[in-house]
Design an enzyme around this catalytic site. Structure first.
Site, PDB file in Angstrom:
ATOM      1  N   CYS A   1       1.020  -1.242  -0.053  1.00 43.54           N
ATOM      2  CA  CYS A   1       0.088  -0.031   0.086  1.00 43.54           C
ATOM      3  C   CYS A   1       0.740   1.335   0.030  1.00 43.54           C
ATOM      4  O   CYS A   1       1.952   1.367   0.601  1.00 43.54           O
ATOM      5  CB  CYS A   1      -1.027   0.063   1.135  1.00 43.54           C
TER       6      CYS A   1
ATOM      7  N   CYS B   1      -0.841   5.839   7.388  1.00 38.69           N
ATOM      8  CA  CYS B   1      -2.168   5.346   7.628  1.00 38.69           C
ATOM      9  C   CYS B   1      -1.994   4.291   8.977  1.00 38.69           C
ATOM     10  O   CYS B   1      -1.164   3.305   8.454  1.00 38.69           O
ATOM     11  CB  CYS B   1      -3.172   4.431   6.520  1.00 38.69           C
TER      12      CYS B   1
ATOM     13  N   CYS C   1      -2.653  -0.798   8.848  1.00 37.86           N
ATOM     14  CA  CYS C   1      -1.848  -2.141   8.658  1.00 37.86           C
ATOM     15  C   CYS C   1      -0.483  -1.948   9.005  1.00 37.86           C
ATOM     16  O   CYS C   1       0.398  -1.982   7.834  1.00 37.86           O
ATOM     17  CB  CYS C   1      -2.169  -2.572   6.944  1.00 37.86           C
TER      18      CYS C   1
ATOM     19  N   CYS D   1      -7.264   1.475  -1.035  1.00 34.87           N
ATOM     20  CA  CYS D   1      -7.072   0.484   0.019  1.00 34.87           C
ATOM     21  C   CYS D   1      -7.291  -0.878  -0.581  1.00 34.87           C
ATOM     22  O   CYS D   1      -8.065  -1.216  -1.116  1.00 34.87           O
ATOM     23  CB  CYS D   1      -8.199   0.820   1.148  1.00 34.87           C
TER      24      CYS D   1
ATOM     25  N   GLN E   1     -18.887 -10.915  11.468  1.00 38.89           N
ATOM     26  CA  GLN E   1     -17.366 -10.865  11.417  1.00 38.89           C
ATOM     27  C   GLN E   1     -16.665 -10.417  10.038  1.00 38.89           C
ATOM     28  O   GLN E   1     -17.289 -10.670   8.779  1.00 38.89           O
ATOM     29  CB  GLN E   1     -16.583 -12.378  11.237  1.00 38.89           C
TER      30      GLN E   1
ATOM     31  N   TYR F   1     -23.625 -12.420  23.674  1.00 44.24           N
ATOM     32  CA  TYR F   1     -22.976 -11.511  22.725  1.00 44.24           C
ATOM     33  C   TYR F   1     -23.406 -11.975  21.242  1.00 44.24           C
ATOM     34  O   TYR F   1     -22.343 -12.022  20.443  1.00 44.24           O
ATOM     35  CB  TYR F   1     -21.721 -11.099  22.654  1.00 44.24           C
TER      36      TYR F   1
ATOM     37  N   GLU G   1     -27.970 -10.346  23.096  1.00 44.87           N
ATOM     38  CA  GLU G   1     -27.189  -9.392  22.222  1.00 44.87           C
ATOM     39  C   GLU G   1     -27.700  -8.216  22.633  1.00 44.87           C
ATOM     40  O   GLU G   1     -29.084  -7.870  22.939  1.00 44.87           O
ATOM     41  CB  GLU G   1     -27.329  -9.668  20.613  1.00 44.87           C
TER      42      GLU G   1
ATOM     43  N   ASP H   1     -18.690 -14.294  23.147  1.00 45.36           N
ATOM     44  CA  ASP H   1     -17.746 -13.593  22.173  1.00 45.36           C
ATOM     45  C   ASP H   1     -17.959 -12.146  22.566  1.00 45.36           C
ATOM     46  O   ASP H   1     -18.568 -11.462  21.717  1.00 45.36           O
ATOM     47  CB  ASP H   1     -18.346 -14.072  20.845  1.00 45.36           C
TER      48      ASP H   1
ATOM     49  N   CYS I   1     -11.464 -11.350  20.895  1.00 45.82           N
ATOM     50  CA  CYS I   1     -10.530 -10.327  19.899  1.00 45.82           C
ATOM     51  C   CYS I   1      -9.670  -9.697  20.624  1.00 45.82           C
ATOM     52  O   CYS I   1      -8.981  -8.918  20.046  1.00 45.82           O
ATOM     53  CB  CYS I   1     -11.519  -9.432  19.094  1.00 45.82           C
TER      54      CYS I   1
END
Length: 472
Positions: A76, A82, A85, A178, A304, A333, A354, A403, A430
């Site tokens: 990129c 940015c 990444c 991107c 996701q 969740y 949720e 989750d 996560c």
């Protein structure tokens, strides 16, 4: 009279030796640990210290004396500015090794619980164009790079569409291309930008809270559908008409968009879960397919963002749950009920909870369109919904799948899970750091017997981890 701050030093001819947290690399200078972004072990650099503490400092590379042989060429053109990444300059296999190490380190250091041998991390099916959702900010304060500033040129066009700059919440780095999503999103975003430039449309000023064009969300799916939601901020007479004209331009230019939506957001932030989303053209949803199931995804739904890798993540969850068809499963969740519906054919009943009401409505629809009749869904704050009375009404679960968001589980939720005493807990995270904290809270009654890291976000330091806990 205020005392002048001592200028921060430049560290010369420093060798980067290792990776650190949050996508940074590190070096050691005497007894000082130095954290540096966008570097690779083996780089030899001059560093400008930006922030200094007693035992560590943060710096940035101002000159590369020697590039590491472990580097790879970033794809990129925005890399290094940015912040999205941070690991594009690291070979993918090395990224995976670092994520595996990150999970192990955090579970060991923070959790301090007995751990089994970890399974090898599951790498992403795609390393580029893997995302199904991107959000772009619109601002009248464009971020200028050091190279642009050094030219001395005056920039008359300061409106920009792109990503927020870390540490400068009101400034946007303009993004031309991107690589994280199918290229159609680049064309959509750039055409909106060019239309706004040509018509003199105002861009949002987050400090002053004015400007018409505010935010753009783009989603796609493996069914070939595309959703675009544009956030506006109506300031004056004629703004709604100008917004509708832009939407008509987008609709005419991109017939591929099956869900073109908009919202007038007068709030101080870009969240729109509590606002009414209007449909300009098409439907207010798109569909995703997974393992023979069809999932409805609306603008407010969580799904996701790496579609193909989500299948592998959920397959691990289903494997860890070890369902025989007789179990009552709680899916905490649950989002749009993806996991709940994914495991439902292997369970007696699944109860999903949720926070977002619209997501729960989508979860119910997802069960209905797939002919699933053994799921029940509830909307509300997890710590308020998951009570002893709730469990008495719905039954004591044999398996709990959880989750949570990055913050992990609220103490009240952990306490209720422990009182509920399921045979197994499958914890999807996560954020291995908060997962480690929660595992420690449950360690007196549950033992971790399986750990499976999964890479959902190539070229970033983020990693998902699935842990299986069994009752001691």
């Amino acid at each position: 009279m205020s005392r002048k701050k001592k200028p921060l030093p430049v560290l010369e001819n420093i060798t980067i030796t290792d990776y650190a947290a949050e996508g940074k690399a590190l070096a050691r200078v005497n007894e000082m640990v130095v954290f540096v972004p966008f570097c690779v072990p083996g780089d030899v650099v001059d560093l400008q210290v930006k922030r200094k503490k007693h035992s560590y400092c943060e710096a940035e590379a101002i000159r590369f004396i020697k590039y590491s042989e472990r580097r790879t060429q970033p794809l990129c053109s925005h890399f290094g500015i940015c912040g999205g990444c941070k690991w594009q300059n690291i070979p993918y296999e090395e990224q995976l090794a670092m994520k595996q190490k990150q999970v192990k380190d955090q579970l060991t250091r923070i959790g301090k619980v007995e751990l089994p041998d970890m399974r090898p991390i599951l790498g992403s099916v795609k390393q580029w164009a893997y995302r199904n959702k991107l959000e772009f900010g619109c601002s009248n304060k464009r971020w200028l790079t050091q190279e642009e500033i050094s030219t001395g040129a005056e920039f008359t066009q300061m409106n920009a569409i792109g990503f927020h700059i870390t540490g400068a919440f009101d400034k946007i780095l303009p993004i031309e291309k991107c690589h994280l999503m199918d290229d159609l999103q680049n064309r959509i975003r750039n055409e909106i930008r060019d239309y706004a430039y040509s018509t003199g449309m105002t861009f949002f000023d987050i400090r002053e809270q004015h400007g018409l064009l505010r935010d753009i969300m783009i989603r796609n799916s493996d069914t070939g559908e595309w959703m675009v939601l544009i956030q506006f901020h109506y300031d004056e007479a004629g703004d709604e008409e100008r917004a509708l004209q832009l939407l008509q331009f987008v609709a005419d230019k991109f017939p591929e968009i099956t869900s073109l939506l908009y919202v007038d957001n007068q709030k101080c932030n870009d969240t729109f879960n509590d606002l009414t989303v209007e449909v300009f053209r098409g439907n207010d949803y798109i569909y995703e397919l997974m393992d023979g199931l069809k999932f409805k995804v609306g603008p407010k739904s969580f799904y996701q963002t790496n579609t193909e890798q989500a299948f592998h993540l959920y397959s691990v969850v289903r494997d860890f749950a070890r369902l025989t068809g007789d179990e009552l499963v709680y899916d905490l969740y649950t989002g749009t009920g993806t996991i709940a519906n994914f495991v439902s054919r292997y369970a007696k009943k699944v109860v999903g909870i949720e926070y977002v009401p619209e997501a729960i409505e989508d979860a119910k629809v997802n069960s209905r369109i797939n002919g699933i009749d053994n799921t029940t869904f509830y909307a509300g704050d997890m710590k308020d919904i998951l009570t002893d009375e709730f469990i008495a009404e719905n039954g004591r679960p044999d398996v709990i799948i959880t989750d949570p968001p990055r913050a992990g589980m609220h103490q009240d939720v952990v306490d209720t899970i422990l009182r509920t005493s399921p045979r197994r807990i499958v914890y999807v995270s996560c954020n291995p750091a908060t997962q480690a904290r929660d595992l420690a809270l449950m360690d007196s009654e549950y033992k971790v017997i399986e750990i499976q890291p999964v890479d959902m976000f190539p070229h970033t330091p983020h990693v998902e981890n699935v842990a299986l806990l069994e009752k001691r």
